[in-house]
Design an enzyme around this catalytic site. Structure first.
Site, PDB file in Angstrom:
ATOM      1  N   ASN A 138       6.398  -4.528  -4.535  1.00 39.87           N
ATOM      2  CA  ASN A 138       6.597  -5.590  -3.549  1.00 39.87           C
ATOM      3  C   ASN A 138       7.852  -6.411  -3.819  1.00 39.87           C
ATOM      4  O   ASN A 138       8.771  -6.426  -3.018  1.00 39.87           O
ATOM      5  CB  ASN A 138       5.382  -6.523  -3.515  1.00 39.87           C
ATOM      6  CG  ASN A 138       4.337  -6.090  -2.516  1.00 39.87           C
ATOM      7  OD1 ASN A 138       4.534  -5.148  -1.748  1.00 39.87           O
ATOM      8  ND2 ASN A 138       3.217  -6.766  -2.514  1.00 39.87           N
ATOM      9  N   GLU A 139       7.849  -7.128  -4.949  1.00 39.19           N
ATOM     10  CA  GLU A 139       8.957  -8.047  -5.187  1.00 39.19           C
ATOM     11  C   GLU A 139       9.080  -8.437  -6.649  1.00 39.19           C
ATOM     12  O   GLU A 139       8.136  -8.335  -7.437  1.00 39.19           O
ATOM     13  CB  GLU A 139       8.802  -9.323  -4.353  1.00 39.19           C
ATOM     14  CG  GLU A 139       7.733 -10.286  -4.821  1.00 39.19           C
ATOM     15  CD  GLU A 139       6.355 -10.006  -4.326  1.00 39.19           C
ATOM     16  OE1 GLU A 139       5.423 -10.073  -5.160  1.00 39.19           O
ATOM     17  OE2 GLU A 139       6.172  -9.724  -3.125  1.00 39.19           O
TER      18      GLU A 139
ATOM     19  N   ASP B 143      -4.763  -5.281  -1.125  1.00 39.62           N
ATOM     20  CA  ASP B 143      -3.387  -4.910  -1.443  1.00 39.62           C
ATOM     21  C   ASP B 143      -3.081  -5.074  -2.932  1.00 39.62           C
ATOM     22  O   ASP B 143      -2.290  -4.313  -3.497  1.00 39.62           O
ATOM     23  CB  ASP B 143      -2.415  -5.754  -0.615  1.00 39.62           C
ATOM     24  CG  ASP B 143      -2.323  -5.283   0.837  1.00 39.62           C
ATOM     25  OD1 ASP B 143      -2.938  -4.240   1.158  1.00 39.62           O
ATOM     26  OD2 ASP B 143      -1.642  -5.947   1.637  1.00 39.62           O
ATOM     27  N   GLY B 144      -3.698  -6.068  -3.582  1.00 37.34           N
ATOM     28  CA  GLY B 144      -3.501  -6.227  -5.018  1.00 37.34           C
ATOM     29  C   GLY B 144      -4.024  -5.033  -5.792  1.00 37.34           C
ATOM     30  O   GLY B 144      -3.399  -4.583  -6.762  1.00 37.34           O
TER      31      GLY B 144
END
Length: 292
Positions: free
Chosen positions: A147-148, A74-75
């Site tokens: 994401n955030e 995911d990174g």
């Protein structure tokens, strides 16, 4: 078709995956354009892709690239998105490790996935991003996160206070180790580990989640994504951390952070036989009896 590929690192364990991937794209007549460091690794470690074109920045994605592949976790997927930005190029993530929420095509299944892509048997799932503005433009043009956005204490064990405003109206002062503002995509990342809710992609919301709050009655809040969120940190130190999808920089006390929904979205490829609900059920082992 011009296909962009990004991966962080080529290892002995992943070389067979890259060999199979390149062989499949050659069968389909796709032309590869590789991130420069990735090409150098493939040439050196596997002896392949010597004639492939390269890309080095997000501007290269406006050169007629049709599709992007992320090979890793995911990174790696998030880093690929940082290259794609507002180009509209769709992305598919191939996972070379444990099942990911974003890179959700397993290594053993990716050749079937490529065939579905070749046959155009897929849809686009649009994912929103966050755009961050600070007084000193800390991130410059790299101020988006899929994401955030996280505010954190830095050089102290003491908690910090994050004063939070929603659409210019005071929401709360969070006394905690930090505060997360997440997208629906990021709901299964840091937000989830801090007790925030899982939100399905496509929901037009942002999630505000405190990190280890002092007051146990403080809970995550889900808000409409059309409302800007303003944050200010107070505490005993002069400097703190702000992080966009893991890219952390220093921020000063009382420096204002403004978070808005980005003006563009990312086109994530959704294959016919995969969906978000299957991914979270398999990833989190829902419905499985773990006693045996």
């Amino acid at each position: 078709m011009l296909v962009a590929v990004y991966s962080k690192k080529v290892t002995k364990a992943t070389i067979p995956t890259f060999m199979r991937f390149v062989a499949a794209t050659e069968r389909y007549g796709w032309k590869l354009i590789l991130q420069k460091d990735l090409k150098d690794q493939l040439v050196k470690k596997a002896g392949i892709c010597k004639d492939a074109e390269v890309f080095t920045n997000h501007e290269d994605f406006h050169r007629g690239i049709d599709l992007a592949f992320s090979i890793g976790g995911d990174g790696t997927f998030l880093r690929t998105v940082a290259y794609i930005r507002d180009s509209g190029v769709p992305i598919l993530g191939i996972n070379t490790g444990r099942l990911g929420f974003l890179a959700n095509i397993g290594d053993e299944l990716f050749e079937d996935a490529l065939e579905l892509v070749r046959q155009k048997r897929y849809d686009y799932q649009k994912r929103s991003l966050l755009r961050v503005e600070t007084e000193r433009s800390i991130y410059g043009s790299d101020n988006v996160a899929m994401n955030e956005v996280t505010l954190l204490k830095k050089d102290t064990s003491s908690m910090i206070t994050v004063n939070t405003f929603l659409d210019d109206k005071y929401l709360n002062s969070y006394w905690a180790d930090g505060l997360i503002v997440a997208t629906p995509t990021g709901s299964t990342a840091y937000n989830l580990s801090c007790g925030g809710p899982i939100v399905t992609p496509g929901c037009q919301v942002h999630i505000i989640t405190p990190i280890a709050p002092h007051n146990l009655n403080v809970r995550p809040v889900v808000v409409p994504d059309n409302m800007p969120i303003k944050l200010r940190i107070e505490g005993r130190e002069r400097n703190y951390l702000i992080s966009l999808d893991g890219n952390a920089k220093s921020i000063k006390q009382n420096e204002e952070v403004l978070i808005r929904k980005a003006e563009y979205m990312i086109n994530v490829i959704k294959l016919e036989d995969t969906n978000f609900l299957d991914t979270i059920r398999n990833k989190m082992s829902w419905g499985k009896d773990q006693r045996n």
